[in-house]
Design a protein around this motif. Structure first.
Motif, PDB file in Angstrom:
ATOM      1  N   SER A  76     -29.338  27.761   6.902  1.00  0.00           N
ATOM      2  CA  SER A  76     -28.892  26.703   5.786  1.00  0.00           C
ATOM      3  C   SER A  76     -27.896  26.298   5.699  1.00  0.00           C
ATOM      4  N   PHE A  81     -38.836  27.719   0.117  1.00  0.00           N
ATOM      5  CA  PHE A  81     -37.865  27.700   1.159  1.00  0.00           C
ATOM      6  C   PHE A  81     -37.612  26.205   0.751  1.00  0.00           C
ATOM      7  N   ALA A  82     -38.739  25.343   0.649  1.00  0.00           N
ATOM      8  CA  ALA A  82     -39.159  23.937   0.445  1.00  0.00           C
ATOM      9  C   ALA A  82     -37.484  23.044   0.184  1.00  0.00           C
ATOM     10  N   ARG A  83     -37.422  23.248  -0.463  1.00  0.00           N
ATOM     11  CA  ARG A  83     -36.077  23.094  -0.529  1.00  0.00           C
ATOM     12  C   ARG A  83     -34.613  23.062   0.271  1.00  0.00           C
ATOM     13  N   ALA A  84     -34.372  24.095   1.029  1.00  0.00           N
ATOM     14  CA  ALA A  84     -33.569  24.234   1.515  1.00  0.00           C
ATOM     15  C   ALA A  84     -33.757  23.472   2.800  1.00  0.00           C
ATOM     16  N   GLN A  85     -32.148  23.366   3.692  1.00  0.00           N
ATOM     17  CA  GLN A  85     -32.033  22.516   4.202  1.00  0.00           C
ATOM     18  C   GLN A  85     -30.987  23.230   5.492  1.00  0.00           C
ATOM     19  N   VAL A  86     -32.049  22.745   6.728  1.00  0.00           N
ATOM     20  CA  VAL A  86     -31.568  22.889   8.017  1.00  0.00           C
ATOM     21  C   VAL A  86     -29.918  22.452   8.161  1.00  0.00           C
ATOM     22  N   SER A 144     -31.705  21.150  -3.061  1.00  0.00           N
ATOM     23  CA  SER A 144     -30.410  22.221  -2.894  1.00  0.00           C
ATOM     24  C   SER A 144     -29.659  21.268  -2.531  1.00  0.00           C
ATOM     25  N   LEU A 195     -32.144  27.000  -5.111  1.00  0.00           N
ATOM     26  CA  LEU A 195     -34.033  27.175  -4.918  1.00  0.00           C
ATOM     27  C   LEU A 195     -34.738  27.215  -6.311  1.00  0.00           C
ATOM     28  N   VAL A 218     -30.972  18.499   6.685  1.00  0.00           N
ATOM     29  CA  VAL A 218     -32.668  18.354   6.638  1.00  0.00           C
ATOM     30  C   VAL A 218     -33.662  19.648   5.402  1.00  0.00           C
ATOM     31  N   PRO A 219     -33.725  19.159   5.217  1.00  0.00           N
ATOM     32  CA  PRO A 219     -34.771  19.730   3.979  1.00  0.00           C
ATOM     33  C   PRO A 219     -36.410  20.113   5.051  1.00  0.00           C
ATOM     34  N   PHE A 220     -35.326  22.069   4.526  1.00  0.00           N
ATOM     35  CA  PHE A 220     -37.018  22.551   6.024  1.00  0.00           C
ATOM     36  C   PHE A 220     -38.359  21.900   5.226  1.00  0.00           C
ATOM     37  N   ALA A 221     -38.184  21.073   4.173  1.00  0.00           N
ATOM     38  CA  ALA A 221     -40.344  20.704   3.864  1.00  0.00           C
ATOM     39  C   ALA A 221     -40.640  19.082   4.507  1.00  0.00           C
TER      40      ALA A 221
END
Lengths: 418, 101, 891
Positions: free
Chosen positions: A266, A329-334, C66, C90, C484-487
């Motif tokens: 991330s 982690f929902a708002r974290a990004q790949v 984020s 987060l 890209v958001p995990f969600a």
């Protein structure tokens, strides 16, 4: 303003500066005509082999030959998890030896590598999962390896962001915890070994591909490379991802399949996770690196490949599981995904030792768990090459175990053993 | 997500299939083999860089096993064929431009 | 268009709905958006889109993703954001937005709705193909949009074509094998408060296209010079767009530094919008073309062979002046300016192409890496393919020569605060590969993934080592193209949908009865049935006693069941199982063990011969799928001559196990047409019968050693049969039991559970089951029993253990040591096996265990020690059968 950020996460954080890299790392040289020993593969394991050959065994007229750029294979493509709490005695012994080396490695090499013993949690999600994890724990105790059982509440205390609710699809039933486990900065580990080996006189030769072996009377005499032939008294194959190809060039076959293993990071995030968390049952392997990025391992792709990329569905599948465990982690990004090519043996254990060709040695099959073994692997490989026979720690990992049937099957216990 | 030509169902996403490693490794007559030869049957499978003749099973579709040429560097897919039928020739080498998709 | 308010860092700003938040902030005069991550230097907007390295913000409204560049966030009602120093946060309250995924198969996918992409779409539409066109901007037109120009009518018609699907705000994030594209479509943020509550915020598209056209365009790149990071230094195209299209009026005096004609076009746009352009400083010795002529005609001063060397700032840290160097004389001049517009050439967006391994090629003519790759399935168009449109004649130039002091503030990667100085140190340290330099300096690893810094790194390396960019090669780009958001990737696979839940037809009954469940694979199985106030231990004891002394019932429907038919079915089973099945009479059942070719036990179960050519195999609950796959693999790939057909019937047939001395009596009350007596219905026999006219198959199979009947019935009738048993069972004290009691009962009889009493290393011999290994026939795995290690002495063998303390249930998994063994000098304690199953037996009135012990079958009666924590538990090795060794109870 919709001020619903939790306390402590508001406001800009200034990042701590990273340590400055040394002004000189390693000398890149052209190959000499002959060496006492040549190591094929300039990843972490090859470099540590070279270092310990020079340091422990006084062999300095040696070279590491790397096809691409140093440590550009799996060393650069893993999730950097370090632990030693393996099930079988043979595995525990070699990984624990490795962990002990890790504990003094920065001092030994004089090189900072962000080795951080922040502990490794391995979660259990079912009754049978608990049973096998506890067996692991009892085995570790007898092997002198620090490992303890944590209840879900204790897991929550250690990792406040984890969801231990009974309502999730696969609730956390507990975890084994190895406090001495942790992470390190992968590139710097390889560079530390490269610098130390280079300082001891080891030749580091990049951009040079081994294309064949000079073998006479079943004894290796040197390697043919894209830069010409290099004579060598001994040759060690330490080229994860390409081991079976090199073995074929030397005229023998090894029980290895090469598969892509994916991982992702991330962007930088404020610290939320101070422990490494692994869950084989739902394929989540995550830590938060020093700069602040989440580093996550995924599963291996199903098929053989040398492409260093995998299918995106593997990553998507993993994200669903990760959010069950870590809703935050929902708002974290790949930010970036990548694949490494891992060499997998039938019993998910490494192959380290002699080959059918005299003076030609092999070190492969670390599968998904090679990074943690970097120091120990090099240590025993150097011993094996220097003495022409295995160290007691790698004797069980000989190639001939597949003929005797004495496999060291870490599948059941380790799953994908990041 | 490979796109795999099941000989019975046509092109389907990789997630409908299971992998079966090298194709054409016949079950040997076990009692005529040395331990070493038996171990080779048990554990050694081709792992080339380039074209590999390999097995897949369309487990979420027709459930049938078949064989496939696939390139392990570029992931190009070659012809598929059924077990016990004639194996087609390996596709040619890739061009310099990169993979054909 | 009317203005609305939004919030940034708790202050209110005005903006037009749909315009980039960065434009609104600039228009309000906010030059400094944040401070840099490591050096703490003031930073402002640099670019126009996802290439933005500085203006990163976190959404505070809506979902609070984020980290996003302010250049791509659209102003909307209710928008609130805060600045970041390159580090996101987060929040820990639940993310409630909806995310979904969809699949699409199309003839042609065009990535990029600029002129090139629209033209490609038109071509493919004309050829009768179905086309999908995706673009990350809020509207079509690409470059034209940035110029504030309308689409030509012909292209507007393309967008209206019935065979075209056009998605805006849809970013292709990865290109994968066989033209598989993953794209994310942002569907609601731009609507702000007005977004429908049930609309997915992001939709992930999985697109499989017969043909792909990449028309991804290009980023403008900056130059490397001292203090090139100050607020007020922008890419020229971005600066001109903000001023000319978005009405940013704060900039009064501009300097343009360029290597191509783009700088002239942007200078002219600035000029026309009222900014005083002090001069265009062009590194080239001369330039021509309409763009140059137009700028000159407007009276903008032009100076060749000159570029920017350094900048100065005002007290707020923003740009105040620019130092220009004459490249021939090295003389410098200082010019006051509040805008420095930089045009360092174009960097085509090669990312997607490189995802599948295509190597971009350097073109000196374009001063850029291009992808001109064309196959019948994939091609590139527009700038990516080298079609730069205008009259650009770029110089391959990345910045002036800088001394060491200047290099310390000459930024290559703004977000990582990585400078030319660090790059030089990396080279000095012996690093040559661009991948090493990236890792040493961290260039290209931030949120923007090197979209502007990548080419600068290559350029700086070229300057140092006198190389051409073609020699250095590009950095490797990895998916996703933008974060890209995990969600979004998890989509709807959250909570109960994260993995399918499998339940039996009796599940609801179990729930109503208060069962505690365990997950066995995807199945929910009752673990035990506590009565009010009862814990697990008490419940299991009660259930065990009921099964041994009265009658108890279990739902065994999760057992894997495979219907096997065909003239060669018996021959086939002989090869699969270690024991013989061809000799099994019709109507009878037999326990079987199967091994993999390596001789290791991998599943077991009871198989019933229903007819000459018809068997019903049962497998372990967890093994059902892999056993069926195993059977099919052998049938299809090794023994095509065998006529055998295997069908999974796991979820067609429910299985009810009725266990205990009173089971016969109870069941006979229900079964009128079949005599269940011992004489008429022997052990391991199977009979068809009816209950209330419902056909059932009853088998005398016992996994407990007790008198027991397994009732197989069609899935849909199971609840009825179950209820009938309960209606009659009240008088018998019928008790429901779960998997834990099943485990105790089977362990008392020494019956193994594959996967619990085995760990993937046991042969049937190790499990004291030589009786199940046929000597008369060939079967899978037999040859491996001859391998040295598999017949060696001292292998772990299944035995029983009796704890010294009769009440002490030894923990499962605990290791067994020999007497008085302690740790050696390395802290290791030798062991001789481990406990696989361990319970308290109400029947025995004591704890007992099964264990795998080295050479255990020859060690009966030996005392051993089991260290558990600090305690040393004592136990004695014994036979693995604890109850009814004579098998009297089962009848």
């Amino acid at each position: 303003m919709n001020d619903t950020l939790s306390p402590g996460t508001i406001g800009r954080r200034q990042a701590a500066a990273l340590p400055e890299q040394p002004p000189q790392l390693w000398k890149s040289v052209k190959p000499k005509k002959a060496y006492d020993a040549v190591i094929v593969g300039g990843g972490g394991h090859g470099l540590s082999t070279a270092y310990y050959l020079a340091k422990n065994h006084g062999l300095t007229n040696i070279a590491v030959v790397e096809k691409g750029w140093l440590a550009g294979g799996n060393t650069a493509r893993n999730t950097t998890i370090i632990r030693s709490n393996y099930l079988w005695d043979e595995s525990a012994a070699i990984y624990e030896h490795s962990l002990k080396l890790w504990e003094t490695l920065e001092e030994d090499l004089g090189y900072e590598m962000f080795f951080s013993q922040r502990g490794v949690l391995t979660l259990a999600h079912s009754v049978s999962d608990v049973r096998s994890k506890k067996r692991n724990l009892y085995a570790n105790a007898l092997n002198g390896i620090d490992s303890e059982w944590l209840t879900p509440a204790e897991v929550k205390k250690l990792v406040p962001i984890i969801n231990i609710s009974e309502d999730v699809r696969y609730p956390v039933h507990g975890a084994t915890y190895q406090p001495r486990g942790g992470i390190a900065k992968h590139d710097w580990v390889a560079w530390g070994y490269a610098k130390a080996a280079s300082d001891l006189g080891v030749d580091i030769i990049q951009g040079t591909e081994v294309t064949g072996f000079d073998i006479r009377n079943n004894r290796v005499q040197g390697v043919h490379t894209s830069q010409g032939t290099i004579a060598a008294g001994k040759v060690g194959l330490v080229a994860a991802g390409h081991s079976s190809l090199l073995a074929e060039l030397a005229g023998f076959s090894i029980p290895i399949q090469s598969r892509p293993l994916q991982a992702l990071v991330s962007p930088l995030l404020e610290q939320v996770l101070n422990t490494v968390v692994m869950s084989g049952a739902v394929h989540v392997y995550v830590s938060q690196a020093h700069k602040g990025e989440l580093v996550m391992g995924a599963g291996t792709d199903a098929f053989n490949s040398y492409s260093q990329r995998g299918g995106f569905h593997v990553i998507e599948h993993q994200m669903a599981a990760a959010l069950e465990l870590f809703p935050i982690f929902a708002r974290a990004q790949v930010l970036r995904t990548w694949g490494g090519i891992v060499d997998i043996a039938p019993d998910a254990s490494p192959i380290i030792g002699l080959t059918p060709v005299e003076n030609l040695f092999i070190n492969t099959g670390w599968g998904t768990g090679g990074f943690k073994a970097t120091p120990g692997s090099g240590w025993v490989m150097a011993h094996t090459m220097a003495n022409g026979r295995p160290h007691e720690l790698n004797r069980p990992f000989a190639l001939d175990r597949f003929e005797t049937g004495h496999l060291i099957d870490e599948h059941g216990a380790a799953g994908v053993a990041h | 997500m490979l796109y795999i030509p099941c000989p019975h169902c046509g092109l389907r996403n990789e997630t409908e299939f299971h992998y079966g490693a090298e194709a054409g490794v016949a079950y040997p007559e076990p009692n005529t083999l040395t331990d070493s030869e038996w171990a080779k049957y048990l554990h050694i499978r081709a792992n080339p860089k380039g074209w590999l003749a390999e097995r897949w099973v369309h487990y979420a579709g027709c459930g049938r096993w078949f064989n496939l040429w696939r390139n392990t560097i570029t992931h190009e897919i070659g012809p598929a064929w059924l077990p016990f039928t004639t194996k087609p020739k390996a596709p040619g080498n890739i061009g310099q431009e990169g993979p054909r998709v | 268009m009317s203005e609305i308010s939004f919030s940034f860092d708790d202050k209110s700003y005005k903006g037009h709905p749909g315009e980039p938040m960065a434009a609104a902030l600039l228009r309000s005069g906010l030059l400094t958006i944040t401070n840099s991550t490591y050096h703490g230097r003031p930073r402002g907007v640099v670019g126009l889109g996802v290439e933005e390295p500085n203006a990163l913000v976190q959404l505070v409204s809506g979902t609070m993703e984020s980290m996003l560049p302010a250049t791509v966030i659209e102003v909307a009602a209710g928008l609130a954001a805060r600045s970041l120093t390159g580090i996101g946060a987060l929040p820990d309250h639940p993310e409630e937005a909806r995310y979904d995924k969809t699949n699409r198969y199309v003839d042609t996918l065009v990535v990029g709705a600029g002129l090139a992409g629209l033209k490609a779409a038109e071509e493919h539409l004309r050829a009768g193909r179905e086309v999908m066109l995706i673009d990350d901007q809020p509207g079509p037109g690409g470059h034209l949009r940035q110029l504030g120009q309308e689409l030509p009518p012909a292209l507007r018609e393309v967008l209206a074509h019935k065979n075209l699907t056009y998605l805006c705000r849809c970013t292709a994030t990865g290109l994968y094998d066989q033209n598989y594209i993953v794209a994310i479509e942002r569907r609601s943020d731009h609507l702000g408060n007005a977004a429908p509550a049930n609309r997915a915020r992001i939709r992930v598209w999985h697109i499989r296209a017969d043909q792909v056209v990449l028309a991804t365009g290009a980023f403008q790149r900056p130059l490397i010079f001292a203090n090139n990071d100050r607020p007020g230094i922008l890419l020229s195209h971005a600066a001109a767009t903000y001023v000319a299209v978005h009405g940013v009026r704060g900039f009064r005096t501009a300097v343009v530094a360029t290597v191509d004609n783009q700088g002239y076009r942007d200078a002219l746009r600035l000029h026309k919008a009222g900014v005083t352009v002090q001069g265009i400083y062009d590194v080239r010795p001369g330039a021509g073309g309409p763009s140059v002529d137009a700028a000159r005609a407007a009276g903008i001063p032009v100076r060749f062979r000159a570029t920017v060397l350094d900048t100065g700032s005002n007290t707020a840290g923003a740009l105040d002046n620019v130092i220009i160097r004459d490249l021939d004389t090295n003389e410098t001049i200082q010019i006051a300016a509040d805008l420095l517009a930089v045009s360092g050439g174009w960097t085509p967006i090669v990312d997607l192409a490189t995802h599948i391994g295509i190597k971009p090629k350097w073109s000196a003519e374009h001063a850029a890496f291009l992808v001109s790759h064309t196959t019948d399935r994939l091609r590139t168009a527009g700038m990516l393919a080298g079609d730069f449109g205008g009259d650009d004649d770029p110089s391959v130039y990345f910045g002036p020569a800088l001394d060491e002091e200047q290099s310390r503030h000459a930024y290559i990667d703004l977000q990582r605060d990585a400078t030319l100085h660090e790059l030089r140190r990396a080279v000095g340290a012996g690093l040559h590969s661009i991948e090493h330099i990236k890792r040493y300096t961290t260039i290209g690893t931030a949120h923007d993934q090197g979209k502007t810094s990548g080419m600068l790194t290559i350029g700086a390396l070229c300057q140092l080592n006198a190389l051409s960019p073609g020699d250095v090669g590009t950095l490797s780009f990895r998916p996703p193209y933008v974060p890209v958001p995990f969600a979004a990737l998890a989509g709807r696979e959250r909570g109960p949908l994260s993995d399918p839940i499998r339940i039996t037809p009796l599940h609801q009954w179990h729930v109503e009865a208060g069962a505690v469940f365990e997950d066995v694979g995807q199945w929910k199985r009752p673990w035990y049935f506590p009565e009010p106030g009862e814990g697990m231990e008490a419940a299991v004891r009660r259930e065990c006693v009921a099964a041994r002394e009265g009658v108890a019932v279990m739902d065994a429907s999760t057992l894997g069941k495979i219907d096997i038919q065909g003239p060669d079915a018996a021959v086939f089973l002989d090869r699969i199982y270690t024991n013989m099945f061809s000799t099994l009479p019709e109507g009878q059942c037999r326990y079987g063990v199967m091994c993999k070719a390596d001789g290791i036990v991998f599943d077991d179960g009871v198989t019933t011969r229903l007819g000459k050519n018809h068997f019903l195999m049962t497998t372990t609950t967890g093994g059902a799928a892999r056993v069926l796959a195993w059977l099919e693999e052998w049938l299809q790939t090794e023994w095509p001559d065998l006529k055998v057909y295997c069908t999974s019937v796991t979820e067609h047939i429910a299985t009810i196990a009725l266990v205990g001395p009173k089971s016969r009596q109870l069941l006979q009350e229900l079964v009128k047409d079949t005599d269940l007596s011992k004489a008429a219905f022997p052990f391991m026999h199977s009979r068809e019968a009816t209950i209330d006219d419902i056909p059932v198959r009853i088998a005398r199979i016992s996994f407990s050693g007790e008198l027991a009947f397994e009732i197989n019935v069609a899935w849909g009738y199971a609840r009825h049969i179950w209820e009938r048993l309960w209606a009659l069972g009240a008088g018998y004290g019928l008790t429901a039991y779960g998997t834990e009691t099943m485990h105790v009962l089977r362990a008392e009889k020494g019956y193994i559970i594959v996967g619990q009493d085995t760990d993937g290393t046991q042969t049937p011999y190790d499990l004291n089951m030589s009786w199940v290994v046929s000597k008369k026939k060939e079967f899978i795995g037999k040859r491996s029993f001859q391998l040295p290690h598999l017949k060696a002495a001292g292998r772990l063998q299944l035995v029983g253990l009796l704890p010294g303390n009769v009440d002490e249930v030894i923990p499962e998994g605990a290791y067994i040591t020999v007497h008085n063994a302690g740790p050696d000098e390395q802290g290791k304690t030798p062991h001789t096996g481990f406990v696989t199953s361990s319970y308290y037996s109400p029947m025995l009135g004591r704890a007992f265990a099964l264990a795998l012990v080295a050479g255990g079958l020859d060690r009966m009666g030996e005392d051993v020690v089991v260290p558990v924590g600090k305690n040393l538990l004592r136990a004695t090795i014994c036979d693995a059968v604890f109850i009814d060794k004579e098998n009297l109870r089962r009848d």
